[in-house]
Scaffold this motif. Structure first.
Motif, PDB file in Angstrom:
ATOM      1  N   LYS A 163       0.815  -1.209   0.000  1.00 36.06           N
ATOM      2  CA  LYS A 163       0.000   0.000   0.000  1.00 36.06           C
ATOM      3  C   LYS A 163       0.854   1.266   0.000  1.00 36.06           C
ATOM      4  O   LYS A 163       1.849   1.361   0.734  1.00 36.06           O
ATOM      5  CB  LYS A 163      -0.924   0.028   1.222  1.00 36.06           C
ATOM      6  CG  LYS A 163      -2.120  -0.911   1.137  1.00 36.06           C
ATOM      7  CD  LYS A 163      -3.057  -0.681   2.318  1.00 36.06           C
ATOM      8  CE  LYS A 163      -4.347  -1.472   2.160  1.00 36.06           C
ATOM      9  NZ  LYS A 163      -5.303  -1.176   3.254  1.00 36.06           N
ATOM     10  N   TYR A 164       0.429   2.206  -0.799  1.00 40.70           N
ATOM     11  CA  TYR A 164       1.049   3.529  -0.842  1.00 40.70           C
ATOM     12  C   TYR A 164       1.072   4.157   0.549  1.00 40.70           C
ATOM     13  O   TYR A 164       2.068   4.788   0.950  1.00 40.70           O
ATOM     14  CB  TYR A 164       0.256   4.402  -1.813  1.00 40.70           C
ATOM     15  CG  TYR A 164       0.586   5.866  -1.788  1.00 40.70           C
ATOM     16  CD1 TYR A 164       1.512   6.407  -2.679  1.00 40.70           C
ATOM     17  CD2 TYR A 164      -0.054   6.743  -0.901  1.00 40.70           C
ATOM     18  CE1 TYR A 164       1.801   7.770  -2.673  1.00 40.70           C
ATOM     19  CE2 TYR A 164       0.244   8.098  -0.884  1.00 40.70           C
ATOM     20  CZ  TYR A 164       1.159   8.597  -1.774  1.00 40.70           C
ATOM     21  OH  TYR A 164       1.457   9.947  -1.772  1.00 40.70           O
ATOM     22  N   ASN A 170       5.530   4.467   6.738  1.00 44.95           N
ATOM     23  CA  ASN A 170       6.450   3.496   7.332  1.00 44.95           C
ATOM     24  C   ASN A 170       7.241   2.849   6.194  1.00 44.95           C
ATOM     25  O   ASN A 170       7.077   1.670   5.901  1.00 44.95           O
ATOM     26  CB  ASN A 170       5.678   2.448   8.126  1.00 44.95           C
ATOM     27  CG  ASN A 170       6.594   1.548   8.962  1.00 44.95           C
ATOM     28  OD1 ASN A 170       7.815   1.587   8.813  1.00 44.95           O
ATOM     29  ND2 ASN A 170       6.007   0.735   9.811  1.00 44.95           N
ATOM     30  N   TYR A 171       8.095   3.667   5.593  1.00 43.22           N
ATOM     31  CA  TYR A 171       8.823   3.221   4.404  1.00 43.22           C
ATOM     32  C   TYR A 171       9.634   1.955   4.655  1.00 43.22           C
ATOM     33  O   TYR A 171       9.715   1.077   3.795  1.00 43.22           O
ATOM     34  CB  TYR A 171       9.731   4.346   3.904  1.00 43.22           C
ATOM     35  CG  TYR A 171      10.697   3.927   2.818  1.00 43.22           C
ATOM     36  CD1 TYR A 171      10.225   3.528   1.567  1.00 43.22           C
ATOM     37  CD2 TYR A 171      12.073   3.921   3.044  1.00 43.22           C
ATOM     38  CE1 TYR A 171      11.114   3.132   0.574  1.00 43.22           C
ATOM     39  CE2 TYR A 171      12.952   3.527   2.062  1.00 43.22           C
ATOM     40  CZ  TYR A 171      12.476   3.129   0.818  1.00 43.22           C
ATOM     41  OH  TYR A 171      13.352   2.732  -0.156  1.00 43.22           O
ATOM     42  N   GLU A 173       9.026  -0.636   6.601  1.00 46.29           N
ATOM     43  CA  GLU A 173       8.181  -1.827   6.552  1.00 46.29           C
ATOM     44  C   GLU A 173       7.738  -2.113   5.125  1.00 46.29           C
ATOM     45  O   GLU A 173       7.726  -3.265   4.677  1.00 46.29           O
ATOM     46  CB  GLU A 173       6.956  -1.625   7.455  1.00 46.29           C
ATOM     47  CG  GLU A 173       6.123  -2.877   7.664  1.00 46.29           C
ATOM     48  CD  GLU A 173       6.873  -3.974   8.398  1.00 46.29           C
ATOM     49  OE1 GLU A 173       6.543  -5.150   8.194  1.00 46.29           O
ATOM     50  OE2 GLU A 173       7.806  -3.657   9.179  1.00 46.29           O
ATOM     51  N   TRP A 174       7.369  -1.064   4.398  1.00 41.04           N
ATOM     52  CA  TRP A 174       6.960  -1.232   3.000  1.00 41.04           C
ATOM     53  C   TRP A 174       8.114  -1.805   2.174  1.00 41.04           C
ATOM     54  O   TRP A 174       7.910  -2.698   1.344  1.00 41.04           O
ATOM     55  CB  TRP A 174       6.523   0.119   2.436  1.00 41.04           C
ATOM     56  CG  TRP A 174       6.100   0.082   1.000  1.00 41.04           C
ATOM     57  CD1 TRP A 174       4.839  -0.115   0.503  1.00 41.04           C
ATOM     58  CD2 TRP A 174       6.953   0.232  -0.144  1.00 41.04           C
ATOM     59  NE1 TRP A 174       4.863  -0.100  -0.868  1.00 41.04           N
ATOM     60  CE2 TRP A 174       6.140   0.112  -1.293  1.00 41.04           C
ATOM     61  CE3 TRP A 174       8.318   0.452  -0.313  1.00 41.04           C
ATOM     62  CZ2 TRP A 174       6.655   0.216  -2.587  1.00 41.04           C
ATOM     63  CZ3 TRP A 174       8.838   0.549  -1.597  1.00 41.04           C
ATOM     64  CH2 TRP A 174       8.001   0.430  -2.714  1.00 41.04           C
ATOM     65  N   LEU A 175       9.326  -1.304   2.409  1.00 43.06           N
ATOM     66  CA  LEU A 175      10.494  -1.747   1.643  1.00 43.06           C
ATOM     67  C   LEU A 175      10.763  -3.228   1.853  1.00 43.06           C
ATOM     68  O   LEU A 175      11.156  -3.934   0.912  1.00 43.06           O
ATOM     69  CB  LEU A 175      11.715  -0.914   2.033  1.00 43.06           C
ATOM     70  CG  LEU A 175      13.018  -1.224   1.286  1.00 43.06           C
ATOM     71  CD1 LEU A 175      12.862  -0.993  -0.207  1.00 43.06           C
ATOM     72  CD2 LEU A 175      14.160  -0.362   1.852  1.00 43.06           C
ATOM     73  N   LYS A 176      10.548  -3.731   3.072  1.00 42.81           N
ATOM     74  CA  LYS A 176      10.716  -5.162   3.319  1.00 42.81           C
ATOM     75  C   LYS A 176       9.787  -5.976   2.418  1.00 42.81           C
ATOM     76  O   LYS A 176      10.189  -6.999   1.853  1.00 42.81           O
ATOM     77  CB  LYS A 176      10.425  -5.481   4.786  1.00 42.81           C
ATOM     78  CG  LYS A 176      11.448  -4.952   5.764  1.00 42.81           C
ATOM     79  CD  LYS A 176      11.037  -5.262   7.204  1.00 42.81           C
ATOM     80  CE  LYS A 176      12.008  -4.659   8.198  1.00 42.81           C
ATOM     81  NZ  LYS A 176      11.566  -4.897   9.604  1.00 42.81           N
ATOM     82  N   ASP A 216      13.249  11.204   2.099  1.00 43.56           N
ATOM     83  CA  ASP A 216      12.370  11.862   1.132  1.00 43.56           C
ATOM     84  C   ASP A 216      10.924  11.851   1.617  1.00 43.56           C
ATOM     85  O   ASP A 216      10.199  12.849   1.482  1.00 43.56           O
ATOM     86  CB  ASP A 216      12.450  11.164  -0.228  1.00 43.56           C
ATOM     87  CG  ASP A 216      13.801  11.356  -0.889  1.00 43.56           C
ATOM     88  OD1 ASP A 216      14.582  12.198  -0.402  1.00 43.56           O
ATOM     89  OD2 ASP A 216      14.073  10.673  -1.888  1.00 43.56           O
ATOM     90  N   PHE A 217      10.490  10.726   2.164  1.00 42.71           N
ATOM     91  CA  PHE A 217       9.108  10.628   2.640  1.00 42.71           C
ATOM     92  C   PHE A 217       8.915  11.420   3.923  1.00 42.71           C
ATOM     93  O   PHE A 217       7.892  12.076   4.117  1.00 42.71           O
ATOM     94  CB  PHE A 217       8.728   9.163   2.840  1.00 42.71           C
ATOM     95  CG  PHE A 217       8.721   8.371   1.574  1.00 42.71           C
ATOM     96  CD1 PHE A 217       7.755   8.588   0.616  1.00 42.71           C
ATOM     97  CD2 PHE A 217       9.701   7.418   1.325  1.00 42.71           C
ATOM     98  CE1 PHE A 217       7.755   7.873  -0.570  1.00 42.71           C
ATOM     99  CE2 PHE A 217       9.708   6.695   0.146  1.00 42.71           C
ATOM    100  CZ  PHE A 217       8.725   6.922  -0.803  1.00 42.71           C
TER     101      PHE A 217
END
Length: 267
Positions: A163-164, A170-171, A173-176, A216-217
């Motif tokens: 999810k975007y 939580n970049y 967690e998303w990256l994992k 960046d985020f």
């Protein structure tokens, strides 16, 4: 040994698809695969003149393809045969925010391209009619895109649904989740550097990509610039921009999709 499956990255417009392009290209310099993107001028014509389906099926070797934007060209198929043979990332954003973001992009900040080149008069007309009118008229297109992606991928074992909203809040967690789709691909090893720093590993790759982009985020949260490509990243923008009547219409039109993707339905 884990079998290597080529990776397909599916998304929609206004869900940070250009970041997916940048991240995919970056990851390809760190892992053993080739990256093919329609945003790469070296592949744009070939993909555009055939289709994503044909391009994927005719490409050999360890590869990643994307971002493949649903609805980019309705005349060209984007789903190859035998989807179960691929490792797939489906990265989506709340469709209500996608529609809201599309208005500001179309009116204020989207630079003219071969595929998108509205006149100044058209931009002025969209602005005069307002965000609610634009969003309502665009519902069928976006709804079709989400329905197609959900039909093909939702609940499938070989699909990582990302999810975007997690990416921007939580970049790490998303990256994992993103990197998990590349299971089986080996880290690239650079002979000279390896003797100095040690072998490249998946953990090192994760750390490098986290440190490179996380700021960046963090810097973009809570800010808004209608003339910037990254106008507003904070989730729930539709609640701040749309009337209650428009929100109610979106909730009704996207009820099944919102429920399936576990988005809150506001009243």
């Amino acid at each position: 040994m884990i079998a290597v499956k080529n990776v397909l990255i599916y998304t929609v417009h206004k869900a940070a698809s250009m970041f997916l392009h940048k991240l995919g290209a970056d990851l390809a310099t760190r892992m053993e695969f080739e990256f093919y993107s329609i945003n790469d001028k070296n592949y744009y014509d070939e993909i555009k003149n055939s289709s994503w389906k044909s391009f994927i099926e005719s490409t050999s070797g360890a590869s990643c393809f994307g971002p493949i934007r649903a609805g980019e060209d309705v005349a060209q198929p984007v789903f190859p045969d035998s989807l179960e043979q691929y490792s797939i990332i489906m990265h989506l954003r709340d469709p209500r925010d996608v529609l809201t973001s599309a208005y500001y992009s179309h009116v204020y900040n989207h630079k003219p391209t071969e595929r998108f080149n509205p006149s100044d008069e058209q931009r002025s007309k969209w602005e005069e009619q307002g965000v609610d009118d634009f969003v309502i008229k665009r519902i069928p297109r976006v709804k079709n895109e989400y329905e197609a992606l959900c039909e093909h991928f939702l609940g499938k074992e070989n699909v990582a649904f990302l999810k975007y909203e997690v990416m921007v809040t939580n970049y790490g967690e998303w990256l994992k989740g993103f990197i998990s789709a590349f299971e089986g691909f080996e880290p690239r090893q650079r002979t000279g550097i390896r003797h100095i720093l040690g072998a490249n590993t998946r953990q090192r790759i994760y750390n490098a990509l986290y440190n490179k982009y996380n700021a960046d985020f963090a810097a973009a949260k809570g800010k808004e610039d209608v003339y910037s490509h990254k106008r507003q990243v904070t989730p729930g923008d539709y609640e701040r921009k749309l009337t209650k009547s428009t929100i109610d219409t979106l909730n009704d039109e996207f009820l099944t999709i919102l429920t399936s993707l576990n988005y809150e339905i506001t009243k």
